[in-house]
Write a protein that holds these residues in place. Structure first.
Motif, PDB file in Angstrom:
ATOM      1  N   LYS A   1      -7.239  -6.257  -0.613  1.00 48.29           N
ATOM      2  CA  LYS A   1      -8.125  -5.378   0.151  1.00 48.29           C
ATOM      3  C   LYS A   1      -9.120  -6.168   0.980  1.00 48.29           C
ATOM      4  O   LYS A   1      -9.442  -5.794   2.117  1.00 48.29           O
ATOM      5  N   LYS A   2      -9.595  -7.285   0.438  1.00 53.20           N
ATOM      6  CA  LYS A   2     -10.544  -8.127   1.157  1.00 53.20           C
ATOM      7  C   LYS A   2      -9.878  -8.749   2.379  1.00 53.20           C
ATOM      8  O   LYS A   2     -10.456  -8.778   3.476  1.00 53.20           O
TER       9      LYS A   2
ATOM     10  N   GLU B   1       0.827  -1.219   0.000  1.00 54.57           N
ATOM     11  CA  GLU B   1       0.000   0.000   0.000  1.00 54.57           C
ATOM     12  C   GLU B   1       0.855   1.260   0.000  1.00 54.57           C
ATOM     13  O   GLU B   1       0.447   2.293  -0.554  1.00 54.57           O
TER      14      GLU B   1
ATOM     15  N   LYS C   1     -15.011 -15.603   9.076  1.00 53.45           N
ATOM     16  CA  LYS C   1     -15.966 -14.575   8.666  1.00 53.45           C
ATOM     17  C   LYS C   1     -17.000 -15.086   7.663  1.00 53.45           C
ATOM     18  O   LYS C   1     -17.769 -14.311   7.082  1.00 53.45           O
TER      19      LYS C   1
ATOM     20  N   LYS D   1      -7.262  -7.702   4.084  1.00 56.50           N
ATOM     21  CA  LYS D   1      -6.987  -6.684   5.109  1.00 56.50           C
ATOM     22  C   LYS D   1      -8.262  -6.292   5.835  1.00 56.50           C
ATOM     23  O   LYS D   1      -8.281  -6.171   7.074  1.00 56.50           O
ATOM     24  N   SER D   2      -9.332  -6.099   5.083  1.00 58.90           N
ATOM     25  CA  SER D   2     -10.602  -5.707   5.687  1.00 58.90           C
ATOM     26  C   SER D   2     -11.102  -6.755   6.676  1.00 58.90           C
ATOM     27  O   SER D   2     -11.545  -6.427   7.783  1.00 58.90           O
ATOM     28  N   LEU D   3     -11.047  -8.028   6.281  1.00 60.54           N
ATOM     29  CA  LEU D   3     -11.509  -9.106   7.158  1.00 60.54           C
ATOM     30  C   LEU D   3     -10.624  -9.220   8.397  1.00 60.54           C
ATOM     31  O   LEU D   3     -11.126  -9.424   9.510  1.00 60.54           O
ATOM     32  N   TYR D   4      -9.317  -9.093   8.214  1.00 56.38           N
ATOM     33  CA  TYR D   4      -8.401  -9.198   9.348  1.00 56.38           C
ATOM     34  C   TYR D   4      -8.657  -8.087  10.361  1.00 56.38           C
ATOM     35  O   TYR D   4      -8.693  -8.322  11.576  1.00 56.38           O
ATOM     36  N   GLU D   5      -8.842  -6.880   9.865  1.00 51.78           N
ATOM     37  CA  GLU D   5      -9.073  -5.756  10.764  1.00 51.78           C
ATOM     38  C   GLU D   5     -10.421  -5.864  11.471  1.00 51.78           C
ATOM     39  O   GLU D   5     -10.630  -5.236  12.515  1.00 51.78           O
ATOM     40  N   GLY D   6     -11.328  -6.675  10.920  1.00 53.35           N
ATOM     41  CA  GLY D   6     -12.632  -6.875  11.539  1.00 53.35           C
ATOM     42  C   GLY D   6     -12.663  -7.993  12.572  1.00 53.35           C
ATOM     43  O   GLY D   6     -13.692  -8.231  13.211  1.00 53.35           O
TER      44      GLY D   6
ATOM     45  N   ASP E   1      -9.352  -3.384  -6.205  1.00 55.70           N
ATOM     46  CA  ASP E   1     -10.041  -4.488  -5.530  1.00 55.70           C
ATOM     47  C   ASP E   1      -9.629  -5.858  -6.050  1.00 55.70           C
ATOM     48  O   ASP E   1      -9.871  -6.871  -5.382  1.00 55.70           O
TER      49      ASP E   1
END
Length: 234
Positions: A175-176, A96, A202, A178-183, A103
């Motif tokens: 991106k998917k 990043e 998830k 990272k988003s899932l990990y941060e959630g 995406d």
């Protein structure tokens, strides 16, 4: 864009009394990690190959790459994290910082001590990660799997035809992932064994990629002897 992440954070405690992490041990005249990196380096689909290792081994790893692969701008070495998934997040942070991803950008994560990964396996990881968002390399279980909840008495013997042994690569849309990990909650993070489990927790689908029995992980001294034999046969 497609990125490779070669995970070299292990210390090789199960290898016995050795002076360096197992990824730096030699087979057939070259360090294991170099054999692995060569499989990624020859694939022109990778924008960048990120090697993640303990901070104190970064310079050593860079020197090995210069010696065996040569000066290049396709491979970069950075420090890993304290866990496997934090290490992958370090790779994503690097991506990043240096690239503008979309995406559909993909990261192919692979153990540095699996030097026998094939071109087909890497190509199928890229393909299925792009198509499904996540994929995991596996081989069918050949032995009966026994489950014990107390580590003393058998609790269950699952149907072997539905069981698989996980390998790497594991590949994901960046991106998917990272988003899932941060959630994830902190409790969920403590039960993670690999990145594919982030998607499973998830409720996201992870496509299977057919691995190879030869795509073995070098963990024990016996594995070194097997690796030497495999390379000599080739």
């Amino acid at each position: 864009m497609i990125f490779g992440a070669v995970l070299a954070g292990g210390i090789g405690s199960r290898m016995g009394n050795v002076e360096k992490p197992k990824q730096y041990l030699n087979i057939a005249g070259k360090p294991i990690i170099i054999h692995t990196l060569e499989k990624f380096y020859v694939n022109d689909k990778f924008e960048k190959i990120i090697v993640l290792c303990p901070n104190q081994w970064v310079n050593h790893t860079e020197n090995l790459i210069k010696k065996y692969i040569g000066e290049n701008d396709k491979i970069v070495v950075i420090s890993g994290g304290s866990t496997r998934n934090e290490t992958i997040m370090n790779a994503i942070a690097y991506i990043e910082e240096h690239y503008t991803i979309d995406d559909d950008s993909v990261i192919v994560t692979h153990d540095s001590v699996r030097p026998f990964v094939t071109h087909r396996i890497i190509e199928e990881n890229i393909k299925y990660a792009q198509e499904y968002g996540a994929c995991d390399t596996v081989v069918p279980a050949t032995d009966t799997i026994v489950k014990s909840m107390d580590n003393e008495i058998i609790s269950e013997i699952p149907d072997r035809s539905k069981m698989y042994q996980g390998q790497t690569p594991q590949s994901f849309k960046i991106k998917k992932l990272k988003s899932l990990y941060e959630g994830l909650s902190e409790e969920e993070k403590t039960i993670l064994t690999d990145a594919a489990k982030i998607f499973v927790i998830k409720g996201e689908k992870v496509h299977l990629v057919e691995g190879e029995v030869s795509n073995t992980k070098i963990t024990y001294p016996y594995d070194l002897r097997v690796a030497e034999t495999l390379i000599s046969e080739k």
